[in-house]
Design a protein around this motif. Structure first.
Motif, short mmCIF file in Angstrom:
data_model
loop_
_atom_site.label_atom_id
_atom_site.label_comp_id
_atom_site.label_asym_id
_atom_site.label_seq_id
_atom_site.Cartn_x
_atom_site.Cartn_y
_atom_site.Cartn_z
N MET A 1 -13.36 -52.15 13.78
CA MET A 1 -13.32 -51.52 14.88
C MET A 1 -14.27 -50.86 15.40
N ARG A 2 -14.87 -51.46 16.70
CA ARG A 2 -16.16 -51.13 17.24
C ARG A 2 -16.09 -49.49 17.96
N LEU A 3 -16.99 -48.82 17.44
CA LEU A 3 -17.17 -47.19 17.90
C LEU A 3 -18.39 -47.11 18.62
N VAL A 93 -14.64 -44.32 21.61
CA VAL A 93 -15.53 -43.90 22.36
C VAL A 93 -15.70 -42.30 21.95
N TYR A 94 -17.02 -42.20 21.28
CA TYR A 94 -17.02 -40.90 20.88
C TYR A 94 -18.42 -40.35 21.51
N GLY A 95 -18.59 -39.01 21.76
CA GLY A 95 -19.88 -38.65 22.23
C GLY A 95 -20.22 -37.19 22.44
N ARG A 96 -21.68 -36.76 22.69
CA ARG A 96 -21.69 -35.32 22.82
C ARG A 96 -22.10 -35.25 24.46
N HIS A 97 -22.30 -36.46 25.23
CA HIS A 97 -22.55 -36.17 26.69
C HIS A 97 -21.56 -36.43 27.41
N LEU A 98 -20.87 -35.15 28.00
CA LEU A 98 -19.40 -35.29 28.59
C LEU A 98 -19.60 -36.18 29.61
N PRO A 99 -20.43 -36.28 30.80
CA PRO A 99 -20.18 -37.11 31.64
C PRO A 99 -20.20 -38.51 31.55
N SER A 100 -20.57 -39.02 30.40
CA SER A 100 -20.58 -40.17 30.02
C SER A 100 -19.15 -40.79 29.32
N LEU A 101 -18.42 -39.78 29.09
CA LEU A 101 -16.96 -39.80 28.50
C LEU A 101 -15.78 -39.88 29.51
N VAL A 102 -16.18 -39.77 30.61
CA VAL A 102 -15.00 -39.40 31.84
C VAL A 102 -14.43 -40.76 32.22
N LEU A 103 -15.20 -41.62 32.60
CA LEU A 103 -14.85 -43.10 33.07
C LEU A 103 -14.20 -43.90 31.98
N GLY A 108 -8.76 -45.55 29.95
CA GLY A 108 -7.75 -45.68 28.79
C GLY A 108 -8.16 -45.92 27.54
N LEU A 109 -9.63 -45.81 27.43
CA LEU A 109 -10.28 -46.16 26.16
C LEU A 109 -9.99 -45.00 25.42
N GLY A 139 -6.92 -41.73 28.08
CA GLY A 139 -7.62 -42.06 27.05
C GLY A 139 -8.02 -41.01 26.28
N PHE A 140 -7.81 -39.62 26.66
CA PHE A 140 -8.33 -38.73 25.92
C PHE A 140 -7.76 -38.35 24.59
N ARG A 141 -8.49 -38.10 23.59
CA ARG A 141 -7.68 -37.99 22.29
C ARG A 141 -7.68 -36.54 22.12
N LYS A 142 -9.24 -36.09 21.71
CA LYS A 142 -9.29 -34.53 21.30
C LYS A 142 -10.56 -34.12 21.49
N LEU A 143 -10.79 -32.85 21.77
CA LEU A 143 -12.25 -32.19 21.78
C LEU A 143 -12.56 -31.87 20.30
N VAL A 144 -13.85 -32.22 19.98
CA VAL A 144 -14.09 -31.68 18.43
C VAL A 144 -15.21 -30.59 18.78
#
Length: 376
Positions: A1-3, A93-103, A108-109, A139-144
């Protein structure tokens, strides 16, 4: 699985957020993910030196995107990151830069966002808008988040419920050469107390200065800090000969010093600022140094703040003191100086707690299972 992990951290840098990002990528890779880190390209680097400098394996790759010097560059970076995520065929897709996670989330990722502070404090209204869009995307799963206190803020101030939030305190790497026993430490020489971290207002240098003045026979070693802050404190403490500053050290060297201290200090004040003297992270923080101290099996004296009590228990794996009472700190340190058995017991319990719950791999595994439902 590619993250694909997306962050706007400057790598390499001395910032704690860059350490966090590199360690988490390494931890995700250790679970079996194919990890690709996407970050801004600010300066040319030697990747071999980069991985060694952070003390991580070459288990993941890094993609660098242009960091354009113009207004709104974070949004431009986010757009580039989305195209990179699509090109890389990310499965997570995981990250700490919120704008990069919206699209990616709208596309649906499976996407998760990690926050270390209230979004209103880091990005204002634009961030709050992005969070609403992200959380409503398919595609949203959770906030960590890094503390129970921060989880409470998001529950009370956003549309997120308890099932949408995963608490994952910060972590550290297991100290390879940890020396837990301190029973014979005093016979080897003077009593040495250590602090590792920045010297911003509220991080605790104010308290260390007060203690050093009251306990001139104890040695105090300060690891880290910007050169300007170090020079300011050296001038302020020039009448004392029991305080030394090492400046910034590579992580391996800093950990080695921690293992040699008799006692380690985390003297956070009631208001803890970030770089530049702004903000207040005292209610939400999960300091990396706490977990590095625990990893090394050292007796910890820390401020009695609610957010630190999520990890530290007074008399069990640390001694907790009033944040702004030097006499209370001196009493705790004197007690540890007298009672080698107590030092040993606190250090042993701290390391045991760390190994059970606070390694990077344990953190990554918890996130992979609870956020993405991946059993790796």
């Amino acid at each position: 699985m590619r993250l694909v992990y997306v962050a706007n951290s400057i790598i390499p840098s001395r910032a704690a957020n860059s350490v966090h990002v590199m360690k988490m990528c390494d931890a995700f890779a250790s679970l079996g993910y194919e990890v690709i880190l996407v970050v801004p390209e600010v300066t040319p680097i030697n990747e071999a030196d980069l991985f060694d400098g952070y003390g991580v394996s070459r288990s993941f790759s890094i993609v660098r995107l242009p960091w354009v010097k113009m207004p709104g560059r974070g949004w431009w970076f986010a757009l580039q990151a989305f195209f990179a995520i699509k090109r890389l065929k990310a499965g997570r897709v995981y990250g700490r830069h919120l704008p990069s996670l919206v699209l990616p989330s709208l596309a649906g990722l499976p996407t998760a966002y990690e926050a270390h502070a209230p979004i209103s404090e880091t990005m204002g209204k634009a961030g709050s808008f992005c969070l609403r869009v992200l959380c409503g995307a398919r595609g949203f799963r959770k906030l960590v988040v890094i503390s129970d206190a921060l989880a409470g803020w998001y529950k009370n101030n956003t549309q997120l419920g308890g099932n949408d939030i995963q608490v994952a305190h910060d972590a550290a790497s297991p100290a390879v050469n940890s020396q837990v026993s301190t029973l014979n430490r005093r016979s080897e020489g003077s009593f040495e107390l250590g602090y590792v971290g920045q010297l911003y207002a509220g991080k605790g240098m104010e308290m260390i200065a007060a203690i050093a003045e009251k306990r001139p026979l104890f040695k105090f070693t300060i690891v880290g800090g910007d050169e300007g802050d170090i020079q300011q404190w050296r001038k302020h403490l020039q009448h004392l000969d029991n305080v030394r500053f090492t400046g910034f050290l590579p992580q391996a060297e800093a950990i080695s010093l921690i293992e040699g201290f008799d006692v380690v200090l985390a003297p956070y004040q009631k208001r803890v600022t970030t770089a530049g003297g702004g903000g207040d992270i005292s209610r939400w923080m999960s300091p990396l140094k706490i977990f590095e101290y625990m990893s090394a099996g050292k007796p910890i004296v820390a401020s009695d703040l609610p957010v630190l009590r999520e990890v530290l228990n007074d008399g069990d794996n640390a001694l907790l003191c009033e944040p702004e009472d030097p006499d209370h700190w001196c009493e705790a340190i004197d007690r540890l100086h007298r009672e080698s058995e107590l030092r040993d017991r606190l250090g042993t319990k701290a390391r045991s707690d760390f190994l059970k719950k606070f390694t990077w791999e344990a953190r990554a595994r918890s996130i992979s299972m609870s956020v993405f439902n991946d059993a790796l």
